[in-house]
Design an enzyme around this catalytic site. Structure first.
Site, PDB file in Angstrom:
ATOM      1  CG  ASN A 145      -1.920   1.170   1.169  1.00  0.00           C
ATOM      2  OD1 ASN A 145      -2.359   1.583   0.106  1.00  0.00           O
ATOM      3  ND2 ASN A 145      -2.256   1.727   2.319  1.00  0.00           N
ATOM      4  CB  CYS A 159      -7.166   5.208  -6.477  1.00  0.00           C
ATOM      5  SG  CYS A 159      -7.012   4.738  -4.747  1.00  0.00           S
ATOM      6  CG  ASP A 203     -14.940 -11.423 -15.166  1.00  0.00           C
ATOM      7  OD1 ASP A 203     -15.765 -11.137 -16.059  1.00  0.00           O
ATOM      8  OD2 ASP A 203     -13.950 -12.153 -15.364  1.00  0.00           O
ATOM      9  CG  HIS A 225      -3.578  11.845  -4.322  1.00  0.00           C
ATOM     10  ND1 HIS A 225      -4.539  11.289  -5.135  1.00  0.00           N
ATOM     11  CD2 HIS A 225      -3.605  11.117  -3.170  1.00  0.00           C
ATOM     12  CE1 HIS A 225      -5.115  10.271  -4.510  1.00  0.00           C
ATOM     13  NE2 HIS A 225      -4.568  10.153  -3.316  1.00  0.00           N
TER      14      HIS A 225
END
Length: 760
Positions: free
Chosen positions: A123, A649, A662, A700
């Site tokens: 992350n 994102c 899907d 951002h």
């Protein structure tokens, strides 16, 4: 007497024990402090981090792992990879650096930030270096050597860390007519000069991080790697090179690596599922050091000494010179347990943050050289911990999960039929405008939340404050002219932590912050046991917000994959089981929102890609085959007229577009502005069925996009996306932005949309 096994740390958290770097940097951005104070804070943090490692007994300590924003951006600047638009601002070196990371809008110009992507399967976000035809790769700057000298003045010998040339070539974005192949020679020359300068400074070890080696490598990739390092290694005279890998194994290039003249090779034994087998089958040279990544740098559970010592003993039996190391940089875990005062010792005894992992390295190095380590107190205490019953199972959760059948993953009718039903039911205009969910989290919002946590205000006062903010937010959006509204999420601290706090099975820390990107830090929840929903979580807030407007109000949820990926997961059960448990909890919330007449429900999966295996051959067997169905499980029970949204994102999505389709959502919004809408071609090529809202501007960055800029972005989208399927929105939530820039940006977005509608 036998020498104790040496230890190494790939990298250390740089934000400080209490986010000192974050706060100093943000003060600098707001012009509340001068650059001198920011630089002083950074220097103090580096000294503290080096001293902590030395005092714990770490032998190979890294330098140049400190960064004001991002290590990849640091390396780009080191190599002179600075596009002209940033140079033309004529800012200071540091402010040019920040302009590349955050964008710039001021007296000297207006430029967007560079693209930002997830760092492999984490992350953490890195800034994507951009090479156009005007960029000339050339070694510049002195950061590496200055920081090495700082540590040396403290009496600490360090190994400078640099992103390796192969990985840099793979990570860069090439925007001109030239490709990566055209820059290989220049890259080699720059790294040769780097090595020479390290040797001039009498640096013993240089660490080149090459995580790209754990991805699928074809013949051409291997040839490129050889071309780079066969050349670089011939320039070595006195320094030693550590080739460091992490986040997986290097099966495609292992045999090549062990024959090359590296003094040390760092391998990941945690995520590298083939690492030990490669050593077992092909051996490891006796004249090299194996930096064995056996301390998990990405999760917070204590190391199981028995399992680790088995591997170390086996390596010792093979007469391999081993240095015990972290599996990756420790920037992916919190700094220290010392500030955790609310969790009981029963819980804390199982956890190990960055500081505690240093202790684990030291203790394991002692045990590895103790032939009777089974009798050692260090070993016995650790063994006793793992023998305890954590009491984390819930039979009701397990039984419910066992009862799920195939039809529970299928939503009917099919999407194409639902879409026509939804258009009638919702009555939205062409190119509906919306936001991703959160609105600016101002100081009073944070203060209200903190006061409630500390029991300084009543629940009634807390709710009344949030309702007032929601009412203001709804009115604000109506005045701007947005079509689908949100309630602003003023009650939420973090999109994963908030839901974790409302679900059974989670634990929460007080100060366990982890850097996500730049100054953005998160406090991941810890999944302690089986997960379940105790009561409705968001229904009250969403229904209150809907009562204030005739417009459609989105219910806002975080999806099961993202909740897991943005938490510290359990290690005693599979990721599949954890995600499935969370999916059932979110399913309950979705159905309650629908029953409360919320017509649009967004289930965010911002982190879908983070646990995606780095090798394509493992994508479906080890992840997508259960992650995608888990998302479908959350919404398969709703009515046809209920519209399901999701959001993603800052990741590479083009190669998993079919899997995203899907998921069977009705609408997906995702980041596209910062990567210049590159994903649009993939949507068209894959006949993407889901309605889509590529972000029209980057949230951002503090800059405000002009109406013309957004109109241009929408027009580009319309060349690739059917107008009946296009939504208009920012590329992410707005919680980190200030109110004035948010207001201006959203107004420009709505005005731009109206211009497009008038010509449609």
């Amino acid at each position: 007497m036998e020498v104790i096994m040496k230890t190494s740390v790939i990298g250390f958290p740089r934000i400080g024990t209490l986010r000192e770097l974050k706060f100093a940097s943000e003060k600098y951005f707001r012009k509340e402090i001068e650059v001198k104070e920011l630089l002083h804070t950074a220097e103090l943090l580096r000294k503290e981090h080096w001293a902590k490692q030395k005092n714990t007994g770490i032998n190979y300590i890294s330098s140049n792992d400190f960064s004001f924003y991002d290590m990849v951006l640091d390396t780009a600047v080191l190599l002179g990879i600075i596009p002209n638009r940033y140079k033309e601002l004529h800012l200071s070196e540091l402010d040019t650096y920040f302009a590349m990371a955050r964008g710039y809008q001021g007296d000297f110009g207006d430029v967007k930030a560079l693209a930002m992507k997830k760092w492999f399967n984490t992350n953490y976000h890195y800034i994507v270096p951009e090479i156009d035809d005007n960029v000339s790769i050339k070694l510049s700057g002195n950061k590496i050597w200055n920081e090495y000298a700082e540590a040396k003045e403290q009496g600490i010998e360090t190994k400078p860390v640099v992103i390796g040339a192969y990985t840099m070539l793979k990570l860069c974005r090439y925007t001109g007519k030239q490709s990566a192949e055209n820059y290989v020679e220049a890259m080699i020359k720059a790294y040769r000069e780097l090595i020479e300068k390290c040797e001039e400074n009498q640096i013993s070890w240089i660490q080149f991080d090459e995580p790209s080696l754990v991805q699928d490598m074809n013949k051409k990739d291997i040839e490129l790697f050889h071309k780079i390092y066969d050349n670089l290694l011939t320039s070595i005279k006195t320094s030693k090179v550590l080739l460091q890998t992490y986040f997986g194994d290097i099966r495609d290039v292992y045999l090549d690596l062990i024959k090359m003249p590296f003094a040390g090779i760092g391998l990941d034994f945690i995520e590298g599922k083939e690492t030990y087998n490669l050593i077992k089958e092909y051996g490891f040279p006796k004249d090299k050091l194996l930096f064995a990544g056996l301390i998990n740098g990405k999760n917070i559970w204590k190391n199981h000494y028995e399992e680790t010592l088995k591997i170390l003993s086996s390596l010792k039996d093979k007469e391999i010179q081993t240095v015990l190391s972290t599996s990756c940089s420790l920037l992916h875990v919190p700094y220290t347990l010392n500030h955790e005062e609310k969790l009981s010792q029963d819980y804390l005894s199982y956890f190990s943050f960055a500081e505690e992992k240093l202790v684990e390295l030291k203790e394991l190095s002692i045990l590895a050289n103790d032939n009777d380590y089974h009798k050692n107190d260090l070993y016995q205490r650790n063994t006793a911990l793992f023998a305890r019953d954590r009491k984390c199972d819930n039979d009701e959760v397990k039984n419910r999960l066992a009862g799920i059948i195939e039809n529970d993953y299928i939503r009917l009718p099919i999407r194409s039929e639902r879409q026509s039903v939804q258009k009638k039911a919702l009555g939205l205009p062409e190119f509906p405008t919306t936001t991703i969910g959160s609105f600016p989290q101002t100081k009073d919002v944070k203060a209200n939340r903190s006061a409630f946590r500390r029991s300084e205000i009543s629940k009634q006062e807390y709710v009344a404050f949030n309702q007032k903010k929601i009412a203001e937010c709804v009115k604000w959006q109506e005045e701007i002219g947005l079509d689908v509204l949100v309630h602003g999420e003023y009650e939420r601290n973090d999109m994963a932590e908030y839901f974790g706090e409302a679900l059974g099975g989670f634990l929460f820390t007080e100060k366990a912050w982890v850097q996500s990107y730049g100054t953005r830090c998160v406090k991941p929840p810890i999944i302690w046991g089986d997960v379940y929903r105790e009561k409705p979580i968001t229904v009250e807030w969403s229904t209150y917000a809907q009562s204030l407007t005739q417009k459609i109000m989105k219910g806002m949820l975080t999806g099961p994959v993202t909740i897991l990926n943005w938490s510290f997961p359990r290690e005693d059960i599979s990721i599949k089981e954890s995600i499935s448990q969370i999916a059932l909890a979110i399913r309950d919330e979705v159905l309650d929102l629908e029953a409360s007449k919320i017509k649009v429900i967004q289930i965010d999966e911002a982190a879908l890609r983070e646990k995606l295996p780095l090798r394509k051959s493992d994508w479906y067997t080890e992840y997508l085959d259960f992650a995608i169905p888990a998302f479908r499980l959350t919404h398969s029970g709703v009515k046809p007229e209920t519209q399901i949204h999701t959001h993603m994102c800052y990741s590479e999505f083009t190669d998993i577009i079919s899997a995203i389709d899907d998921m069977d959502a009705d609408v997906i919004t995702f980041e596209a502005s910062r990567s210049d809408l590159q994903i649009l071609d993939s949507l068209r090529e894959n006949n993407f069925e889901t309605e889509v809202g590529p972000g029209v501007y980057d949230i951002h960055s503090p800059r405000v996009p002009s109406i013309e800029e957004i109109v241009n972005a929408i027009n580009i989208m319309l060349t690739k996306i059917n107008k009946d399927k296009l939504w208009i929105n920012p590329d992410c939530g707005l919680k980190t932005r200030a109110i004035p820039e948010t207001n201006a940006s959203l107004k420009n977005m709505v005005k731009a949309t109206k211009q497009i509608r008038s010509k449609s």
